[in-house]
Design an enzyme around this catalytic site. Structure first.
Site, short mmCIF file in Angstrom:
data_model
loop_
_atom_site.label_atom_id
_atom_site.label_comp_id
_atom_site.label_asym_id
_atom_site.label_seq_id
_atom_site.Cartn_x
_atom_site.Cartn_y
_atom_site.Cartn_z
N GLY A 32 78.10 -8.22 40.16
CA GLY A 32 77.07 -7.65 41.03
C GLY A 32 76.96 -6.19 40.70
N GLY A 34 76.85 -2.25 42.37
CA GLY A 34 76.97 -1.36 43.52
C GLY A 34 76.24 -0.07 43.21
N PHE A 36 77.38 2.55 42.00
CA PHE A 36 77.85 3.27 40.80
C PHE A 36 77.72 2.44 39.54
CE2 PHE A 36 80.52 4.02 44.56
CZ PHE A 36 80.06 5.27 44.88
N GLY A 37 76.95 1.39 39.58
CA GLY A 37 76.83 0.55 38.40
C GLY A 37 77.51 -0.79 38.62
N VAL A 39 79.79 -4.06 38.93
CA VAL A 39 81.13 -4.48 39.30
C VAL A 39 81.47 -5.61 38.34
CG1 VAL A 39 82.59 -5.43 41.13
CG2 VAL A 39 80.68 -3.93 41.72
N ASP A 164 78.17 0.10 57.41
CA ASP A 164 77.27 -0.77 56.63
C ASP A 164 77.66 -2.24 56.82
OD1 ASP A 164 75.18 -1.37 54.97
OD2 ASP A 164 76.07 -0.53 53.14
N ARG A 168 75.61 -9.08 53.51
CA ARG A 168 75.69 -8.81 52.06
C ARG A 168 76.98 -8.08 51.70
NH1 ARG A 168 72.02 -5.47 54.34
NH2 ARG A 168 72.77 -3.33 54.56
N ASN A 169 77.62 -7.43 52.69
CA ASN A 169 78.85 -6.68 52.45
C ASN A 169 80.11 -7.42 52.91
OD1 ASN A 169 77.50 -4.60 51.23
ND2 ASN A 169 77.15 -3.52 53.17
N ASP A 182 82.88 -3.28 50.73
CA ASP A 182 81.91 -2.20 50.57
C ASP A 182 82.07 -1.04 51.55
OD1 ASP A 182 79.57 -1.46 48.94
OD2 ASP A 182 79.59 -3.64 48.67
N1 ADE Z 1 81.36 -8.39 43.88
C1 ADE Z 1 81.61 -7.18 44.35
N2 ADE Z 1 82.88 -7.08 44.75
C2 ADE Z 1 83.46 -8.27 44.52
C3 ADE Z 1 84.74 -8.82 44.73
N3 ADE Z 1 85.70 -8.09 45.27
N4 ADE Z 1 84.96 -10.10 44.40
C4 ADE Z 1 83.98 -10.83 43.86
N5 ADE Z 1 82.75 -10.39 43.65
C5 ADE Z 1 82.49 -9.11 43.96
#
Ligand code: ADE
Length: 300
Positions: A32, A34, A36-37, A39, A164, A168-169, A182
């Site tokens: 995914g 975040g 900062f770019g 993950v 937040d 989604r978080n 997050d």
């Molecule tokens: N995407 C962002 N953080 C994650 C995480 N800790 N585990 C799996 N997918 C993620």
């Protein structure tokens, strides 16, 4: 070769959270993105034949000052959070050639909002003992709510305001345990007054945050009420079809989100309590945990 930011990184990295850079293995698998770019998925070697899955956030030395401050804020919050089964915990951090890496607990089933939307599309059918297909049970949804409330109650004990709270978080591990994630906007504070002009999750915000930029644990309780609504609407978008300004006007007049179709009256009553105009009249997370625990038990 001089690592430009090494001294800054050392200040935040030294100590128990420091990872030996040779024990962090990065993959190209994207989990995914975040602030900062990307993950990415990675592994941390524990001993000779043991490694654990991690999600790795990275920050390049060329990032803006603001991103660096936010990144280090999130890392410091994660250190304060410590360990709890319903929080995505820090595994460790290191820097390699000017880039800082933060390794977090990996959650295999991704974010709660996407998972709820898959349920809505009928992707999962749970077989009961008569082997007929039943729709996802209320108890599964109640358990998600309880997990998140437990994670947020842990943050209260650590005096952290999340700021937040939204589906989604929240991430789901391989056993579908929900974990709060997050911490990019989180603060170690009793009351945080936002001064800068940065983006905010308006549809999840309490009136005092929207109109007075004030954030407390009790404004997290409001957002948790919106998250409950997301759970029981199976990943719906709050105030769908309304512009921000219309939403603000309706909130000021006392309007609230409607009861989702499959939501029981007792659960909707809990949402409405979380959306009390007066922050101090909203329930506390400790009370929400006890009530949700009882609702989970009664549903099984
Ligand atoms: N995407 C962002 N953080 C994650 C995480 N800790 N585990 C799996 N997918 C993620």
């Amino acid at each position: 070769f001089q690592e430009p930011e090494a001294h800054v990184y050392e200040q935040v990295l030294n100590g128990p959270w420091e990872l030996n850079k040779y024990n962090l293995i990065l993959t190209t698998e994207k989990l995914g993105h975040g602030q900062f770019g990307m993950v990415k998925k990675g592994y941390v070697k524990k001993d000779r034949d043991n490694r654990i899955n991690v999600a790795v956030k990275s920050l390049k030395s060329t990032a803006s000052e603001k991103d660096k401050t936010d990144f280090i804020n999130e890392l410091n919050i994660l250190k304060k959070v410590g360990h709890h089964p319903n929080v995505v915990c820090l595994v460790g951090a290191c820097h390699i050639q000017g880039t800082m890496y933060v390794a977090m607990e990996y959650a295999k089933n991704g974010d709660l909002r996407s998972y709820l939307r898959k349920i809505r599309k009928g992707k999962f059918h749970i077989y009961d003992n008569t082997s007929s297909i039943t729709p996802v049970q209320n108890s599964v949804l109640l358990k998600f709510a309880l997990d998140v409330a437990s994670g947020l109650n842990h943050l209260v004990e650590k005096q952290i305001i999340h700021r937040d709270v939204a589906a989604r978080n929240v991430l789901l591990d391989d056993n579908l345990i929900a974990k709060v994630a997050d911490f990019g906007l989180s603060k170690h504070d009793d009351t945080y007054i936002k001064t800068s002009n940065t983006r905010v999750p308006v549809r999840w915000l309490a009136p005092e945050s929207l109109f007075n930029a004030t954030y407390t644990t009790q404004s997290d309780v409001w957002s948790f009420g919106i998250l409950l609504w997301e759970i029981f609407s199976l990943g719906g978008t709050p105030y769908h079809g309304l512009e921000t300004q219309q939403m603000c006007n309706l909130l000021k007049q006392g309007f609230r989100l409607r009861r989702p179709k499959k939501c029981e009256p007792a659960m909707y009553a809990m949402m409405l309590q979380c959306w009390n105009e007066r922050p101090m009249s909203r329930p506390q997370f400790s009370e929400l945990c006890l009530r949700l625990q009882r609702m989970v038990e009664d549903s099984q």
